[in-house]
Write a protein that holds these residues in place. Structure first.
Motif, PDB file in Angstrom:
ATOM      1  N   LEU A 175       0.835  -1.201   0.000  1.00 38.28           N
ATOM      2  CA  LEU A 175       0.000   0.000   0.000  1.00 38.28           C
ATOM      3  C   LEU A 175       0.870   1.251   0.000  1.00 38.28           C
ATOM      4  O   LEU A 175       0.622   2.198  -0.749  1.00 38.28           O
ATOM      5  CB  LEU A 175      -0.921  -0.015   1.223  1.00 38.28           C
ATOM      6  CG  LEU A 175      -1.911   1.127   1.342  1.00 38.28           C
ATOM      7  CD1 LEU A 175      -2.959   1.044   0.238  1.00 38.28           C
ATOM      8  CD2 LEU A 175      -2.594   1.098   2.696  1.00 38.28           C
ATOM      9  N   LEU A 176       1.917   1.237   0.798  1.00 41.14           N
ATOM     10  CA  LEU A 176       2.831   2.375   0.850  1.00 41.14           C
ATOM     11  C   LEU A 176       3.520   2.592  -0.501  1.00 41.14           C
ATOM     12  O   LEU A 176       3.612   3.724  -0.996  1.00 41.14           O
ATOM     13  CB  LEU A 176       3.869   2.169   1.948  1.00 41.14           C
ATOM     14  CG  LEU A 176       4.945   3.243   2.072  1.00 41.14           C
ATOM     15  CD1 LEU A 176       4.322   4.585   2.412  1.00 41.14           C
ATOM     16  CD2 LEU A 176       5.970   2.840   3.102  1.00 41.14           C
ATOM     17  N   LEU A 177       3.978   1.486  -1.111  1.00 42.92           N
ATOM     18  CA  LEU A 177       4.628   1.611  -2.421  1.00 42.92           C
ATOM     19  C   LEU A 177       3.666   2.140  -3.479  1.00 42.92           C
ATOM     20  O   LEU A 177       4.038   2.984  -4.308  1.00 42.92           O
ATOM     21  CB  LEU A 177       5.201   0.264  -2.864  1.00 42.92           C
ATOM     22  CG  LEU A 177       6.401  -0.248  -2.086  1.00 42.92           C
ATOM     23  CD1 LEU A 177       6.847  -1.595  -2.632  1.00 42.92           C
ATOM     24  CD2 LEU A 177       7.546   0.750  -2.120  1.00 42.92           C
ATOM     25  N   GLU A 178       2.427   1.657  -3.465  1.00 46.37           N
ATOM     26  CA  GLU A 178       1.423   2.159  -4.418  1.00 46.37           C
ATOM     27  C   GLU A 178       1.183   3.644  -4.207  1.00 46.37           C
ATOM     28  O   GLU A 178       1.063   4.406  -5.177  1.00 46.37           O
ATOM     29  CB  GLU A 178       0.099   1.409  -4.239  1.00 46.37           C
ATOM     30  CG  GLU A 178       0.106  -0.003  -4.764  1.00 46.37           C
ATOM     31  CD  GLU A 178      -1.219  -0.716  -4.467  1.00 46.37           C
ATOM     32  OE1 GLU A 178      -2.260  -0.034  -4.371  1.00 46.37           O
ATOM     33  OE2 GLU A 178      -1.188  -1.938  -4.334  1.00 46.37           O
ATOM     34  N   LEU A 179       1.105   4.078  -2.960  1.00 44.09           N
ATOM     35  CA  LEU A 179       0.900   5.492  -2.649  1.00 44.09           C
ATOM     36  C   LEU A 179       2.033   6.333  -3.209  1.00 44.09           C
ATOM     37  O   LEU A 179       1.806   7.344  -3.867  1.00 44.09           O
ATOM     38  CB  LEU A 179       0.793   5.687  -1.136  1.00 44.09           C
ATOM     39  CG  LEU A 179       0.840   7.135  -0.639  1.00 44.09           C
ATOM     40  CD1 LEU A 179      -0.359   7.912  -1.142  1.00 44.09           C
ATOM     41  CD2 LEU A 179       0.914   7.173   0.872  1.00 44.09           C
ATOM     42  N   VAL A 180       3.256   5.901  -2.970  1.00 47.38           N
ATOM     43  CA  VAL A 180       4.413   6.657  -3.448  1.00 47.38           C
ATOM     44  C   VAL A 180       4.398   6.752  -4.976  1.00 47.38           C
ATOM     45  O   VAL A 180       4.617   7.830  -5.544  1.00 47.38           O
ATOM     46  CB  VAL A 180       5.729   6.015  -2.942  1.00 47.38           C
ATOM     47  CG1 VAL A 180       6.938   6.599  -3.632  1.00 47.38           C
ATOM     48  CG2 VAL A 180       5.827   6.163  -1.429  1.00 47.38           C
ATOM     49  N   ARG A 181       4.138   5.635  -5.641  1.00 48.27           N
ATOM     50  CA  ARG A 181       4.090   5.651  -7.115  1.00 48.27           C
ATOM     51  C   ARG A 181       2.991   6.570  -7.634  1.00 48.27           C
ATOM     52  O   ARG A 181       3.201   7.351  -8.570  1.00 48.27           O
ATOM     53  CB  ARG A 181       3.877   4.231  -7.646  1.00 48.27           C
ATOM     54  CG  ARG A 181       5.110   3.370  -7.541  1.00 48.27           C
ATOM     55  CD  ARG A 181       4.877   1.991  -8.166  1.00 48.27           C
ATOM     56  NE  ARG A 181       5.922   1.081  -7.730  1.00 48.27           N
ATOM     57  CZ  ARG A 181       5.738  -0.007  -7.004  1.00 48.27           C
ATOM     58  NH1 ARG A 181       4.526  -0.381  -6.666  1.00 48.27           N
ATOM     59  NH2 ARG A 181       6.751  -0.753  -6.640  1.00 48.27           N
ATOM     60  N   LEU A 207      -3.888  10.587  -2.049  1.00 46.13           N
ATOM     61  CA  LEU A 207      -3.373  10.533  -0.685  1.00 46.13           C
ATOM     62  C   LEU A 207      -4.495  10.212   0.303  1.00 46.13           C
ATOM     63  O   LEU A 207      -4.343   9.341   1.173  1.00 46.13           O
ATOM     64  CB  LEU A 207      -2.701  11.866  -0.328  1.00 46.13           C
ATOM     65  CG  LEU A 207      -2.019  11.958   1.030  1.00 46.13           C
ATOM     66  CD1 LEU A 207      -0.894  10.946   1.144  1.00 46.13           C
ATOM     67  CD2 LEU A 207      -1.484  13.361   1.237  1.00 46.13           C
ATOM     68  N   CYS A 208      -5.634  10.870   0.152  1.00 42.02           N
ATOM     69  CA  CYS A 208      -6.780  10.613   1.033  1.00 42.02           C
ATOM     70  C   CYS A 208      -7.293   9.183   0.868  1.00 42.02           C
ATOM     71  O   CYS A 208      -7.661   8.527   1.851  1.00 42.02           O
ATOM     72  CB  CYS A 208      -7.907  11.610   0.749  1.00 42.02           C
ATOM     73  SG  CYS A 208      -7.511  13.290   1.270  1.00 42.02           S
ATOM     74  N   SER A 209      -7.304   8.701  -0.353  1.00 35.08           N
ATOM     75  CA  SER A 209      -7.763   7.336  -0.614  1.00 35.08           C
ATOM     76  C   SER A 209      -6.854   6.315   0.078  1.00 35.08           C
ATOM     77  O   SER A 209      -7.335   5.377   0.724  1.00 35.08           O
ATOM     78  CB  SER A 209      -7.798   7.081  -2.119  1.00 35.08           C
ATOM     79  OG  SER A 209      -8.042   5.722  -2.374  1.00 35.08           O
ATOM     80  N   TYR A 210      -5.552   6.497  -0.049  1.00 31.76           N
ATOM     81  CA  TYR A 210      -4.619   5.576   0.590  1.00 31.76           C
ATOM     82  C   TYR A 210      -4.663   5.687   2.112  1.00 31.76           C
ATOM     83  O   TYR A 210      -4.525   4.693   2.820  1.00 31.76           O
ATOM     84  CB  TYR A 210      -3.192   5.796   0.068  1.00 31.76           C
ATOM     85  CG  TYR A 210      -2.992   5.191  -1.299  1.00 31.76           C
ATOM     86  CD1 TYR A 210      -2.791   3.827  -1.435  1.00 31.76           C
ATOM     87  CD2 TYR A 210      -3.023   5.978  -2.440  1.00 31.76           C
ATOM     88  CE1 TYR A 210      -2.613   3.253  -2.681  1.00 31.76           C
ATOM     89  CE2 TYR A 210      -2.851   5.414  -3.696  1.00 31.76           C
ATOM     90  CZ  TYR A 210      -2.650   4.055  -3.810  1.00 31.76           C
ATOM     91  OH  TYR A 210      -2.486   3.495  -5.037  1.00 31.76           O
ATOM     92  N   GLU A 211      -4.876   6.886   2.606  1.00 34.31           N
ATOM     93  CA  GLU A 211      -5.012   7.066   4.052  1.00 34.31           C
ATOM     94  C   GLU A 211      -6.220   6.276   4.561  1.00 34.31           C
ATOM     95  O   GLU A 211      -6.134   5.588   5.584  1.00 34.31           O
ATOM     96  CB  GLU A 211      -5.172   8.545   4.390  1.00 34.31           C
ATOM     97  CG  GLU A 211      -5.332   8.806   5.875  1.00 34.31           C
ATOM     98  CD  GLU A 211      -5.566  10.271   6.180  1.00 34.31           C
ATOM     99  OE1 GLU A 211      -5.232  10.672   7.304  1.00 34.31           O
ATOM    100  OE2 GLU A 211      -6.097  11.004   5.324  1.00 34.31           O
ATOM    101  N   GLN A 212      -7.319   6.347   3.834  1.00 35.83           N
ATOM    102  CA  GLN A 212      -8.526   5.603   4.216  1.00 35.83           C
ATOM    103  C   GLN A 212      -8.253   4.090   4.195  1.00 35.83           C
ATOM    104  O   GLN A 212      -8.648   3.366   5.108  1.00 35.83           O
ATOM    105  CB  GLN A 212      -9.678   5.965   3.275  1.00 35.83           C
ATOM    106  CG  GLN A 212     -10.987   5.336   3.667  1.00 35.83           C
ATOM    107  CD  GLN A 212     -12.116   5.758   2.748  1.00 35.83           C
ATOM    108  OE1 GLN A 212     -11.896   6.199   1.619  1.00 35.83           O
ATOM    109  NE2 GLN A 212     -13.333   5.619   3.226  1.00 35.83           N
ATOM    110  N   GLN A 213      -7.542   3.612   3.177  1.00 35.46           N
ATOM    111  CA  GLN A 213      -7.207   2.185   3.105  1.00 35.46           C
ATOM    112  C   GLN A 213      -6.327   1.766   4.289  1.00 35.46           C
ATOM    113  O   GLN A 213      -6.508   0.678   4.853  1.00 35.46           O
ATOM    114  CB  GLN A 213      -6.492   1.872   1.795  1.00 35.46           C
ATOM    115  CG  GLN A 213      -7.383   1.947   0.570  1.00 35.46           C
ATOM    116  CD  GLN A 213      -6.584   1.679  -0.687  1.00 35.46           C
ATOM    117  OE1 GLN A 213      -5.958   0.633  -0.807  1.00 35.46           O
ATOM    118  NE2 GLN A 213      -6.608   2.630  -1.624  1.00 35.46           N
ATOM    119  N   ALA A 214      -5.391   2.625   4.662  1.00 36.54           N
ATOM    120  CA  ALA A 214      -4.515   2.320   5.798  1.00 36.54           C
ATOM    121  C   ALA A 214      -5.322   2.226   7.090  1.00 36.54           C
ATOM    122  O   ALA A 214      -5.091   1.332   7.916  1.00 36.54           O
ATOM    123  CB  ALA A 214      -3.418   3.375   5.924  1.00 36.54           C
TER     124      ALA A 214
END
Length: 155
Positions: free
Chosen positions: A26-32, A50-57
């Motif tokens: 998830l972190l790698l996908e966010l960075v990419r 960024l908000c989408s990945y934060e919600q997934q986390a």
């Protein structure tokens, strides 16, 4: 916690590793995604990603059932309930008995076996250390009592 020995079910351990991998990916996908968005000058899309990945986390974290108290304090005592659910004490602290294991489950018998083997290994390690210490002392005493040659160069 006094550095006690625990056993963990294989399923719990594998789930733990899978969760680590999932968060890493998830972190790698966010960075990419952010790198691509920012390279294209799409700051608004970068913020949405960024908000989408934060919600997934947050969803992943909730699934781990780590108490909020522990996340805030870092105090292992706040993990007591989770540890009770996921960990098995390696031994119940009872002394060796003549119990034949009747009425005990296979997992209880295996845990008892692991406890006894661990205790035996620790005892053997202590005994080996004592033997090495004794041999070392005997060697040092022997060297101290040896006749020392005269040194013609000492003046």
């Amino acid at each position: 916690m006094d550095n006690e020995l625990y056993l963990i079910h294989e399923d719990d351990y594998l789930r733990h590793i899978d969760h680590k991998l999932e968060m890493y990916h998830l972190l790698l996908e966010l960075v990419r995604a952010l790198r691509d968005d920012l390279a294209e000058g799409e700051t608004a899309r970068a913020v949405r990603d960024l908000c989408s990945y934060e919600q997934q986390a947050h969803i992943l974290f909730k699934g781990w059932t780590i108490p909020d108290e522990y996340a805030e304090s870092g105090d292992p005592d706040d993990l007591a309930q989770l540890m009770e659910e996921e960990l098995l004490p390696a031994g119940d602290g009872e002394e060796d008995s003549e119990d034949d294991g009747e009425g005990k489950s296979l997992s209880e018998l295996l845990l008892r076996t692991a406890e006894l083997m661990t205790r035996s290994a620790a005892t053997m390690l202590d005994a080996s250390r004592c033997a090495v210490d004794a041999e070392f002392r005997a060697l040092m005493d022997h060297l101290d009592n040896m006749e020392k040659p005269e040194n013609d160069c000492a003046g």
